[in-house]
Design a protein around this motif. Structure first.
Motif, short mmCIF file in Angstrom:
data_model
loop_
_atom_site.label_atom_id
_atom_site.label_comp_id
_atom_site.label_asym_id
_atom_site.label_seq_id
_atom_site.Cartn_x
_atom_site.Cartn_y
_atom_site.Cartn_z
N LEU A 187 -9.14 4.80 9.93
CA LEU A 187 -8.66 3.43 10.08
C LEU A 187 -8.47 2.76 8.72
CD1 LEU A 187 -7.88 1.36 12.17
CD2 LEU A 187 -10.24 0.59 12.21
N LYS A 188 -9.40 2.98 7.80
CA LYS A 188 -9.28 2.41 6.46
C LYS A 188 -8.07 3.00 5.72
CE LYS A 188 -11.82 1.59 2.22
NZ LYS A 188 -13.05 1.79 1.48
N ARG A 189 -7.89 4.29 5.82
CA ARG A 189 -6.76 4.96 5.16
C ARG A 189 -5.44 4.43 5.71
NH1 ARG A 189 -4.19 7.34 1.16
NH2 ARG A 189 -2.72 8.91 1.86
N TRP A 190 -5.33 4.34 7.03
CA TRP A 190 -4.11 3.84 7.63
C TRP A 190 -3.88 2.38 7.27
CZ3 TRP A 190 -4.17 6.21 13.22
CH2 TRP A 190 -3.90 7.58 13.11
N SER A 191 -4.95 1.62 7.18
CA SER A 191 -4.81 0.22 6.79
C SER A 191 -4.26 0.12 5.37
CB SER A 191 -6.17 -0.48 6.87
OG SER A 191 -6.09 -1.78 6.36
N LYS A 199 -2.18 10.95 -6.25
CA LYS A 199 -3.40 10.33 -6.77
C LYS A 199 -3.18 9.39 -7.95
CE LYS A 199 -6.17 13.37 -4.48
NZ LYS A 199 -7.06 13.59 -3.65
N GLY A 200 -2.60 9.80 -9.01
CA GLY A 200 -2.45 8.99 -10.22
C GLY A 200 -2.22 7.50 -10.02
N ALA A 201 -0.97 7.10 -9.88
CA ALA A 201 -0.64 5.68 -9.78
C ALA A 201 -0.39 5.24 -8.34
CB ALA A 201 0.59 5.39 -10.63
N CYS A 202 -0.65 6.09 -7.39
CA CYS A 202 -0.39 5.75 -5.99
C CYS A 202 -1.32 4.62 -5.55
CB CYS A 202 -0.60 6.97 -5.10
SG CYS A 202 -0.29 6.63 -3.36
N LEU A 203 -0.74 3.59 -4.99
CA LEU A 203 -1.49 2.42 -4.57
C LEU A 203 -2.53 2.77 -3.51
CD1 LEU A 203 -1.59 -0.66 -5.04
CD2 LEU A 203 -0.07 -0.90 -3.11
N ALA A 204 -2.22 3.70 -2.62
CA ALA A 204 -3.16 4.06 -1.56
C ALA A 204 -4.36 4.82 -2.11
CB ALA A 204 -2.46 4.91 -0.51
#
Length: 111
Positions: free
Chosen positions: A24-28, A98-103
């Motif tokens: 749920l946190k990841r999808w959010s 991973k690097g600059a990805c906002l998620a």
């Protein structure tokens, strides 16, 4: 007396209970972020999540929790997913850069 199936059921239930809030946190994170700020893997995952959520709309307010629960129930299959895809001849799913990805950085989404 506890049987081996009770132990298996307990391990699966604990794994699902542990995985559901994380899902749920990841999808959010990926659904509230601007898609342009996401990497290709997270953008594809966002598209998939949004499509599945739309498909589950006919369940009303229970649809999204059911979708999260179903995703969390398959926690034990997730590590084998790349091998399954390779066995049937499909390309591997893109993963987060991973690097600059906002998620991945878990910064607040742009308002």
């Amino acid at each position: 007396m506890i049987s081996e199936w009770d132990v298996i059921w307990l391990v699966w239930a604990v794994g699902t209970a542990y995985r559901a809030p994380r899902t749920l946190k990841r999808w959010s994170l990926i659904t509230t972020c601007d898609p342009l700020e996401l990497c290709d893997g997270c953008r594809d995952e966002r598209k998939s999540v949004m499509r599945e959520a739309h498909d589950w709309d006919h369940f009303g307010p229970v649809g999204v929790p059911l979708l999260v629960l179903l995703e969390a129930m398959g926690w034990y299959i997730r590590p084998f997913s790349p091998a399954f895809r390779k066995a049937v001849g499909k390309d591997p799913l893109p993963t987060c850069s991973k690097g600059a990805c906002l998620a991945h950085t878990r910064r607040k989404a742009a308002a």
